[in-house]
Design a protein around this motif. Structure first.
Motif, PDB file in Angstrom:
ATOM      1  N   HIS A  30       0.828  -1.204   0.000  1.00 12.65           N
ATOM      2  CA  HIS A  30       0.000   0.000   0.000  1.00 12.65           C
ATOM      3  C   HIS A  30       0.865   1.258   0.000  1.00 12.65           C
ATOM      4  O   HIS A  30       1.918   1.291   0.638  1.00 12.65           O
ATOM      5  N   ASN A  34      -0.054   5.289   0.860  1.00 15.71           N
ATOM      6  CA  ASN A  34      -1.061   6.279   1.257  1.00 15.71           C
ATOM      7  C   ASN A  34      -0.421   7.649   1.089  1.00 15.71           C
ATOM      8  O   ASN A  34       0.441   8.039   1.868  1.00 15.71           O
ATOM      9  N   TRP A  57      -4.493  10.448  -2.312  1.00 12.19           N
ATOM     10  CA  TRP A  57      -4.791   9.204  -3.034  1.00 12.19           C
ATOM     11  C   TRP A  57      -4.095   8.042  -2.346  1.00 12.19           C
ATOM     12  O   TRP A  57      -3.157   8.230  -1.577  1.00 12.19           O
ATOM     13  N   ASN A  58      -4.608   6.857  -2.591  1.00 17.46           N
ATOM     14  CA  ASN A  58      -4.019   5.607  -2.104  1.00 17.46           C
ATOM     15  C   ASN A  58      -3.840   4.680  -3.292  1.00 17.46           C
ATOM     16  O   ASN A  58      -4.670   4.685  -4.212  1.00 17.46           O
ATOM     17  N   ARG A  96      -2.438   0.523  -4.477  1.00 18.71           N
ATOM     18  CA  ARG A  96      -1.990  -0.823  -4.096  1.00 18.71           C
ATOM     19  C   ARG A  96      -1.227  -1.414  -5.270  1.00 18.71           C
ATOM     20  O   ARG A  96      -1.615  -1.248  -6.428  1.00 18.71           O
TER      21      ARG A  96
END
Length: 142
Positions: free
Chosen positions: A25, A27, A31-32, A34
């Motif tokens: 992940h 962060n 926005w995030n 994966r």
């Protein structure tokens, strides 16, 4: 747990309530993202970015992929995932002994076997597959 950084962005493996496929992940506040990794090959894929409307430039996402794909970072990510989640997310998938891969869409043939169990050895950076119906297992050197 932190795996690596790229341009001030930390890539982490979250261990609470985690699920397959293996992923890291980022962060960034606005926005995030994966990023998927694997225990049978060394490719890194962008899984998703939310919200899509605040997606950073592709150069940033590609840089994050390259950073996670560095051998030391990928090995660390795998070690953290294995120690916390205790799976390489390959159980019950199909392994093709001819092409040495987990085929996405391939009919079962005389060279494909269901993966009964899979274990990661962080010290050796290898994965051991137990194949249903085959006496010999498969050892993947990553």
């Amino acid at each position: 747990m932190k795996v690596c950084s790229y341009k001030g962005l930390s890539m982490r493996i979250m261990l609470r309530d985690e699920h397959c496929p293996p992923h890291a992940h980022v962060n960034a506040g606005a926005w995030n993202a994966r990023f998927q990794f694997s225990f049978w090959h060394n490719d890194i894929d962008l899984w998703d970015v939310v919200p899509l409307s605040r997606r950073p430039p592709m150069s940033v996402l590609e840089g994050l992929c390259r950073s996670l794909g560095q051998p030391a970072h990928l090995r660390r990510a795998r070690g953290i995932w294995w120690s916390g989640v205790q799976t390489v997310c390959l159980d019950n998938q199909v392994w093709d002994c001819e092409s040495n891969e987990v085929p996405v869409m391939k009919p079962v043939t005389d060279t494909t076997y269901r993966i009964g169990a899979a274990r990661y050895d962080p010290e050796a950076d290898t994965v051991l597959l137990t194949l249903v119906g085959k006496l010999e297992g498969v050892e993947i050197h990553l």
